[in-house]
Motif scaffolding. Sequence first.
Motif, mmCIF file in Angstrom:
data_model
loop_
_atom_site.group_PDB
_atom_site.id
_atom_site.type_symbol
_atom_site.label_atom_id
_atom_site.label_comp_id
_atom_site.label_asym_id
_atom_site.label_seq_id
_atom_site.Cartn_x
_atom_site.Cartn_y
_atom_site.Cartn_z
ATOM 1 N N GLY A 123 13.589 -15.632 -10.302
ATOM 2 C CA GLY A 123 13.175 -16.879 -9.668
ATOM 3 C C GLY A 123 12.594 -16.654 -8.288
ATOM 4 N N ALA A 124 13.219 -15.768 -7.496
ATOM 5 C CA ALA A 124 12.735 -15.503 -6.139
ATOM 6 C C ALA A 124 11.347 -14.881 -6.157
ATOM 7 C CB ALA A 124 13.717 -14.590 -5.411
ATOM 8 N N ARG A 138 18.599 -22.376 -0.786
ATOM 9 C CA ARG A 138 18.018 -23.682 -0.441
ATOM 10 C C ARG A 138 17.023 -23.549 0.708
ATOM 11 N NH1 ARG A 138 23.214 -27.869 -0.827
ATOM 12 N NH2 ARG A 138 23.903 -27.180 -2.905
ATOM 13 N N ILE A 139 17.361 -22.722 1.695
ATOM 14 C CA ILE A 139 16.467 -22.536 2.834
ATOM 15 C C ILE A 139 15.128 -21.968 2.373
ATOM 16 C CG2 ILE A 139 16.117 -21.185 4.935
ATOM 17 C CD1 ILE A 139 19.117 -21.499 5.470
ATOM 18 N N ALA A 171 9.235 -27.903 -6.735
ATOM 19 C CA ALA A 171 10.047 -28.867 -7.474
ATOM 20 C C ALA A 171 10.420 -28.341 -8.863
ATOM 21 C CB ALA A 171 9.289 -30.195 -7.595
ATOM 22 N N LEU A 172 9.464 -27.694 -9.525
ATOM 23 C CA LEU A 172 9.723 -27.175 -10.866
ATOM 24 C C LEU A 172 10.700 -26.006 -10.838
ATOM 25 C CD1 LEU A 172 9.043 -27.205 -13.891
ATOM 26 C CD2 LEU A 172 7.081 -25.720 -13.394
ATOM 27 N N TRP A 173 10.576 -25.109 -9.866
ATOM 28 C CA TRP A 173 11.426 -23.913 -9.801
ATOM 29 C C TRP A 173 12.887 -24.264 -9.463
ATOM 30 C CZ3 TRP A 173 7.316 -22.452 -11.786
ATOM 31 C CH2 TRP A 173 7.032 -21.105 -12.089
ATOM 32 N N ILE A 174 13.100 -25.340 -8.746
ATOM 33 C CA ILE A 174 14.478 -25.767 -8.467
ATOM 34 C C ILE A 174 15.193 -26.089 -9.775
ATOM 35 C CG2 ILE A 174 15.888 -27.596 -7.431
ATOM 36 C CD1 ILE A 174 13.895 -27.688 -5.144
ATOM 37 N N ARG A 175 14.457 -26.650 -10.732
ATOM 38 C CA ARG A 175 15.037 -26.998 -12.027
ATOM 39 C C ARG A 175 15.134 -25.778 -12.947
ATOM 40 N NH1 ARG A 175 15.562 -32.255 -13.354
ATOM 41 N NH2 ARG A 175 15.473 -31.709 -15.576
ATOM 42 N N LEU A 176 14.152 -24.893 -12.879
ATOM 43 C CA LEU A 176 14.131 -23.741 -13.786
ATOM 44 C C LEU A 176 15.103 -22.637 -13.374
ATOM 45 C CD1 LEU A 176 10.301 -23.308 -14.494
ATOM 46 C CD2 LEU A 176 12.033 -24.286 -16.009
#
Length: 404
Positions: free
Chosen positions: A215-216, A277-278, A380-385
């Motif tokens: 993800g990162a 989150r940061i 926004a999408l990556w927060i969910r994925l």
Amino acid sequence: MYHHRNFRLFWLASVASTIALQMQVVAVGWQIYQLTHSAFDLGMVGLAQFIPSLFLVFIVGHIADRYDRRRVSQVSLVIAGLSAVLLATGSIGDWLNRELIFIIVFLIGVGRAFNKPTMQALLPELMRPDELPRAVAGASSATQVAVIVGPALGGFLYVVSPVAVYLVSGGLFLVSALLLGQIQSIRRVPQKEKASLSSLFAGIAFIRSRPAVMGAISLDLFAVLLGGATALLPIYATDVLHVGAVGLGFLRSAPAVGALSVAFFLARRPLSKRVGRIMFIAVGCFGCATIIFGLSHNFWLSLVALTVLGAADMISVVVRSAFVQLQTPDAMRGRVSAVNSVFIGTSNQLGEFESGITAGWFGAMPAVLIGGIGTLLVVALWIRLFPALWQVDRIDIAPREENK
């Protein structure tokens, strides 16, 4: 950390090589735009640098894990220096054209393909795990010092002659190679073994097995890919802001001013809580700053927007780099760093290509706005994925088990 001799040498080598590279970026971008006045060709410069990293990624990673990383970086810097000499020679003889510039830029890309991931894998060898977050911030400050000095110096020297830019950059590449040679060998190079498909692709397998790491890396990939506004700075300097070559140098330096301020702060006071989150918030700020820059017709507002953009990007870089390196065993760092370099580092060049193509279709301002809005959508999408990445609290914790 600056009291470590090896780290000081690493820092100085990074400064010298990055100043040289940034000088080349300014000179090549300005030279190609003067020759063709084409946004598409500006994008092609980025693509020519990206292609070597894409096709050499698995070879680079395998070499970085099987050979002395200092020597690998030195060879790559020599390639970059020879490319600078070719650009200088072509400028003196007045035989440089669009196609030859693309070929030489491709050679520069070959050097970068080996140098960047190898240097990333080298840094953890110099520091203890608890020192690495500060070391990443310190190394990033070296990059940003160079990114501030390099474009401005390149812009001023280009007024004299592009030959001066290329000769000075070639000399700096040589200095960087010599500094790396002074670093004491602290890593036992593993016994060389025959390359296999499993060893070549081990970096990909490792990243896929770690959702937070995946993800990162992918978040920064798409953010940089969509936010490649800096590729269009020659157009903004010439046709929107009307500030010329010197103004272009300052525009290219502005992101580094913000990034350097943040890097110095994080080198002294590293992030300790809620780093996932940061990072997401920082990438969102990056997208907002890109939109503001795209809409601006004022030179000073553009400088501020680019400064904020650089500061936000630096927060993301420090969190992601330290987190990925600490989650990767040393025997895998070359291969993981090579994949990471394609996903992150060379996405700058691919982002430049995307921006050039989009600007060629829709114009420079719509291209920048599309990139900024796209970055916000990706966040926004990556927060969910990747909820595991959102929930990461600290980065200074090494992995529990080795993955060989």
